[in-house]
Design a protein around this motif. Structure first.
Motif, PDB file in Angstrom:
ATOM      1  N   LEU A  68       0.847  -1.193   0.000  1.00  0.00           N
ATOM      2  CA  LEU A  68       0.000   0.000   0.000  1.00  0.00           C
ATOM      3  C   LEU A  68       0.882   1.242   0.000  1.00  0.00           C
ATOM      4  O   LEU A  68       0.704   2.154   0.795  1.00  0.00           O
ATOM      5  CB  LEU A  68      -0.945  -0.004   1.198  1.00  0.00           C
ATOM      6  N   GLY A  69       1.849   1.254  -0.901  1.00  0.00           N
ATOM      7  CA  GLY A  69       2.743   2.388  -1.024  1.00  0.00           C
ATOM      8  C   GLY A  69       3.927   2.042  -1.893  1.00  0.00           C
ATOM      9  O   GLY A  69       4.147   0.876  -2.227  1.00  0.00           O
ATOM     10  N   GLN A  70       4.709   3.058  -2.234  1.00  0.00           N
ATOM     11  CA  GLN A  70       5.893   2.850  -3.064  1.00  0.00           C
ATOM     12  C   GLN A  70       7.183   3.208  -2.344  1.00  0.00           C
ATOM     13  O   GLN A  70       8.267   3.012  -2.883  1.00  0.00           O
ATOM     14  CB  GLN A  70       5.764   3.666  -4.349  1.00  0.00           C
ATOM     15  N   ASN A  71       7.074   3.728  -1.136  1.00  0.00           N
ATOM     16  CA  ASN A  71       8.261   4.029  -0.342  1.00  0.00           C
ATOM     17  C   ASN A  71       8.634   2.763   0.432  1.00  0.00           C
ATOM     18  O   ASN A  71       7.967   2.388   1.396  1.00  0.00           O
ATOM     19  CB  ASN A  71       7.973   5.187   0.613  1.00  0.00           C
ATOM     20  N   VAL A  72       9.695   2.105   0.003  1.00  0.00           N
ATOM     21  CA  VAL A  72      10.055   0.809   0.585  1.00  0.00           C
ATOM     22  C   VAL A  72      10.430   0.895   2.064  1.00  0.00           C
ATOM     23  O   VAL A  72      10.421  -0.110   2.763  1.00  0.00           O
ATOM     24  CB  VAL A  72      11.213   0.152  -0.191  1.00  0.00           C
ATOM     25  N   PHE A  73      10.749   2.087   2.531  1.00  0.00           N
ATOM     26  CA  PHE A  73      11.142   2.249   3.924  1.00  0.00           C
ATOM     27  C   PHE A  73       9.957   2.526   4.842  1.00  0.00           C
ATOM     28  O   PHE A  73      10.094   2.515   6.056  1.00  0.00           O
ATOM     29  CB  PHE A  73      12.176   3.370   4.056  1.00  0.00           C
ATOM     30  N   GLU A  74       8.783   2.784   4.246  1.00  0.00           N
ATOM     31  CA  GLU A  74       7.634   3.156   5.061  1.00  0.00           C
ATOM     32  C   GLU A  74       6.354   2.396   4.752  1.00  0.00           C
ATOM     33  O   GLU A  74       5.486   2.279   5.604  1.00  0.00           O
ATOM     34  CB  GLU A  74       7.344   4.660   4.907  1.00  0.00           C
ATOM     35  N   CYS A  75       6.184   1.901   3.531  1.00  0.00           N
ATOM     36  CA  CYS A  75       4.883   1.329   3.157  1.00  0.00           C
ATOM     37  C   CYS A  75       4.632  -0.025   3.811  1.00  0.00           C
ATOM     38  O   CYS A  75       5.563  -0.783   4.080  1.00  0.00           O
ATOM     39  CB  CYS A  75       4.773   1.212   1.638  1.00  0.00           C
ATOM     40  N   PRO A  76       3.363  -0.335   4.097  1.00  0.00           N
ATOM     41  CA  PRO A  76       3.028  -1.647   4.635  1.00  0.00           C
ATOM     42  C   PRO A  76       2.892  -2.681   3.518  1.00  0.00           C
ATOM     43  O   PRO A  76       2.502  -2.345   2.396  1.00  0.00           O
ATOM     44  CB  PRO A  76       1.676  -1.409   5.325  1.00  0.00           C
ATOM     45  N   ALA A  77       3.221  -3.906   3.838  1.00  0.00           N
ATOM     46  CA  ALA A  77       3.056  -5.009   2.889  1.00  0.00           C
ATOM     47  C   ALA A  77       1.672  -5.610   3.071  1.00  0.00           C
ATOM     48  O   ALA A  77       1.253  -5.886   4.195  1.00  0.00           O
ATOM     49  CB  ALA A  77       4.121  -6.066   3.130  1.00  0.00           C
TER      50      ALA A  77
ATOM     51  N   LYS B  53      -0.684 -13.450   3.674  1.00  0.00           N
ATOM     52  CA  LYS B  53      -1.302 -12.122   3.702  1.00  0.00           C
ATOM     53  C   LYS B  53      -1.126 -11.536   5.096  1.00  0.00           C
ATOM     54  O   LYS B  53      -1.361 -12.212   6.100  1.00  0.00           O
ATOM     55  CB  LYS B  53      -2.785 -12.201   3.344  1.00  0.00           C
ATOM     56  N   PHE B  54      -0.716 -10.264   5.137  1.00  0.00           N
ATOM     57  CA  PHE B  54      -0.326  -9.637   6.386  1.00  0.00           C
ATOM     58  C   PHE B  54      -1.397  -8.697   6.943  1.00  0.00           C
ATOM     59  O   PHE B  54      -2.233  -8.172   6.204  1.00  0.00           O
ATOM     60  CB  PHE B  54       0.975  -8.849   6.192  1.00  0.00           C
ATOM     61  N   ASP B  55      -1.309  -8.485   8.220  1.00  0.00           N
ATOM     62  CA  ASP B  55      -2.167  -7.533   8.923  1.00  0.00           C
ATOM     63  C   ASP B  55      -1.586  -6.133   8.703  1.00  0.00           C
ATOM     64  O   ASP B  55      -0.565  -5.770   9.290  1.00  0.00           O
ATOM     65  CB  ASP B  55      -2.198  -7.886  10.411  1.00  0.00           C
ATOM     66  N   VAL B  56      -2.240  -5.370   7.849  1.00  0.00           N
ATOM     67  CA  VAL B  56      -1.742  -4.035   7.510  1.00  0.00           C
ATOM     68  C   VAL B  56      -1.861  -3.079   8.691  1.00  0.00           C
ATOM     69  O   VAL B  56      -0.948  -2.295   8.973  1.00  0.00           O
ATOM     70  CB  VAL B  56      -2.488  -3.483   6.272  1.00  0.00           C
ATOM     71  N   GLN B  57      -2.985  -3.144   9.391  1.00  0.00           N
ATOM     72  CA  GLN B  57      -3.189  -2.224  10.518  1.00  0.00           C
ATOM     73  C   GLN B  57      -2.140  -2.409  11.608  1.00  0.00           C
ATOM     74  O   GLN B  57      -1.701  -1.453  12.236  1.00  0.00           O
ATOM     75  CB  GLN B  57      -4.606  -2.387  11.095  1.00  0.00           C
ATOM     76  N   GLU B  58      -1.720  -3.644  11.819  1.00  0.00           N
ATOM     77  CA  GLU B  58      -0.641  -3.902  12.789  1.00  0.00           C
ATOM     78  C   GLU B  58       0.632  -3.176  12.365  1.00  0.00           C
ATOM     79  O   GLU B  58       1.316  -2.568  13.191  1.00  0.00           O
ATOM     80  CB  GLU B  58      -0.369  -5.405  12.894  1.00  0.00           C
ATOM     81  N   GLN B  59       0.935  -3.225  11.076  1.00  0.00           N
ATOM     82  CA  GLN B  59       2.147  -2.577  10.574  1.00  0.00           C
ATOM     83  C   GLN B  59       2.077  -1.060  10.764  1.00  0.00           C
ATOM     84  O   GLN B  59       3.085  -0.424  11.056  1.00  0.00           O
ATOM     85  CB  GLN B  59       2.353  -2.910   9.095  1.00  0.00           C
ATOM     86  N   VAL B  60       0.879  -0.513  10.599  1.00  0.00           N
ATOM     87  CA  VAL B  60       0.687   0.927  10.764  1.00  0.00           C
ATOM     88  C   VAL B  60       0.794   1.310  12.241  1.00  0.00           C
ATOM     89  O   VAL B  60       1.532   2.239  12.604  1.00  0.00           O
ATOM     90  CB  VAL B  60      -0.675   1.364  10.183  1.00  0.00           C
ATOM     91  N   LYS B  61       0.100   0.582  13.093  1.00  0.00           N
ATOM     92  CA  LYS B  61       0.034   0.931  14.519  1.00  0.00           C
ATOM     93  C   LYS B  61       1.304   0.575  15.286  1.00  0.00           C
ATOM     94  O   LYS B  61       1.778   1.349  16.111  1.00  0.00           O
ATOM     95  CB  LYS B  61      -1.167   0.238  15.168  1.00  0.00           C
TER      96      LYS B  61
ATOM     97  N   GLY C 120       4.790   1.781  12.584  1.00  0.00           N
ATOM     98  CA  GLY C 120       4.855   3.102  11.960  1.00  0.00           C
ATOM     99  C   GLY C 120       4.863   3.110  10.452  1.00  0.00           C
ATOM    100  O   GLY C 120       5.271   4.097   9.833  1.00  0.00           O
ATOM    101  N   ARG C 121       4.421   2.010   9.821  1.00  0.00           N
ATOM    102  CA  ARG C 121       4.333   1.997   8.366  1.00  0.00           C
ATOM    103  C   ARG C 121       3.210   2.933   7.927  1.00  0.00           C
ATOM    104  O   ARG C 121       2.234   3.126   8.658  1.00  0.00           O
ATOM    105  CB  ARG C 121       4.073   0.591   7.836  1.00  0.00           C
ATOM    106  N   LYS C 122       3.318   3.503   6.737  1.00  0.00           N
ATOM    107  CA  LYS C 122       2.366   4.524   6.289  1.00  0.00           C
ATOM    108  C   LYS C 122       1.704   4.124   4.979  1.00  0.00           C
ATOM    109  O   LYS C 122       2.392   3.880   3.983  1.00  0.00           O
ATOM    110  CB  LYS C 122       3.087   5.862   6.119  1.00  0.00           C
ATOM    111  N   ILE C 123       0.374   4.090   4.999  1.00  0.00           N
ATOM    112  CA  ILE C 123      -0.394   3.819   3.784  1.00  0.00           C
ATOM    113  C   ILE C 123      -0.390   5.083   2.931  1.00  0.00           C
ATOM    114  O   ILE C 123      -0.682   6.166   3.415  1.00  0.00           O
ATOM    115  CB  ILE C 123      -1.836   3.415   4.129  1.00  0.00           C
TER     116      ILE C 123
END
Length: 197
Positions: A11-20, A51-59, A62-65
């Motif tokens: 859910l992003g193109q910044n490999v250092f921040e986007c969630p998988a 398939k990964f839990d995206v919300q976990e990665q965000v919360k 600190g990954r950013k959608i």
């Protein structure tokens, strides 16, 4: 030749921040290309998917959608959109290393292909850093399929995203298992042409 290929959806193109969102991986034998060719169905059946839990990665991490990526997914139609919806089967990103090291065993592969070496391998390292883990693949085994295909087709005006004849109706766009299975079929198709098969 024991080879692997993997592909993230994000859910992003910044490999250092986007969630998988998910990861698909496949082991294959390049020597079979000319002696016992793979069928598309066989490759799909061998594909491993997580398939990964995206919300976990965000919360938690600190990954950013990225809104632009979310908008892009929404434009891809209902089948693609369903793939990014949360489900009860989503797993923690902490399972990423085990998936690649135990399920796929990328460390045992002579070559590890991705669909873009400035994206997937760097994203992988960025995600694993949260757990003080490193890429289980050996760095010198990493290959890029786009460069491989362009090299094999040198002098011909053919896109590296070509679909071998007869597979057009079978391919499902934006499905990581289909993406990597199709890359193996592209590789096999070109290898057979170069070997006059």
């Amino acid at each position: 030749m024991n080879s692997c290929i993997y592909d993230f959806e994000t859910l992003g193109q910044n490999v250092f921040e986007c969630p998988a969102i998910s990861l698909a991986a496949l082991r294959f034998d390049e020597e079979r290309f000319t002696t016992n060719p793979y069928s598309y169905e066989e490759l799909l059946s061998e594909c491993k998917y997580i398939k990964f839990d995206v919300q976990e990665q965000v919360k938690e991490y600190g990954r950013k959608i990225e809104q632009s990526s979310l908008d892009w997914w929404k434009e891809q139609g209902p089948k693609a959109l369903k793939k990014i919806q949360p489900s009860s089967n989503d797993v923690s990103i902490s399972e990423l290393y085990e998936f690649l090291s135990l399920d796929v065993q990328v460390h045992k592969c002579d070559k590890v292909y991705t669909r873009g070496n400035t994206f997937d391998p760097i994203l992988l390292k960025s995600l694993l850093r949260n757990f003080n883990q490193t890429d289980p693949a050996k760095w010198w085994t990493i290959r890029d399929t786009r460069s491989l295909f362009e090299g094999m087709m040198y002098g011909h005006n053919i896109s590296s995203r070509f679909i071998p004849e007869g597979l057009e109706e079978k391919f499902v766009a934006h499905d990581p298992c289909h993406d990597i299975a199709m890359d193996v079929m592209r590789f096999q198709h070109l290898a057979r042409i170069l070997n006059n098969d």
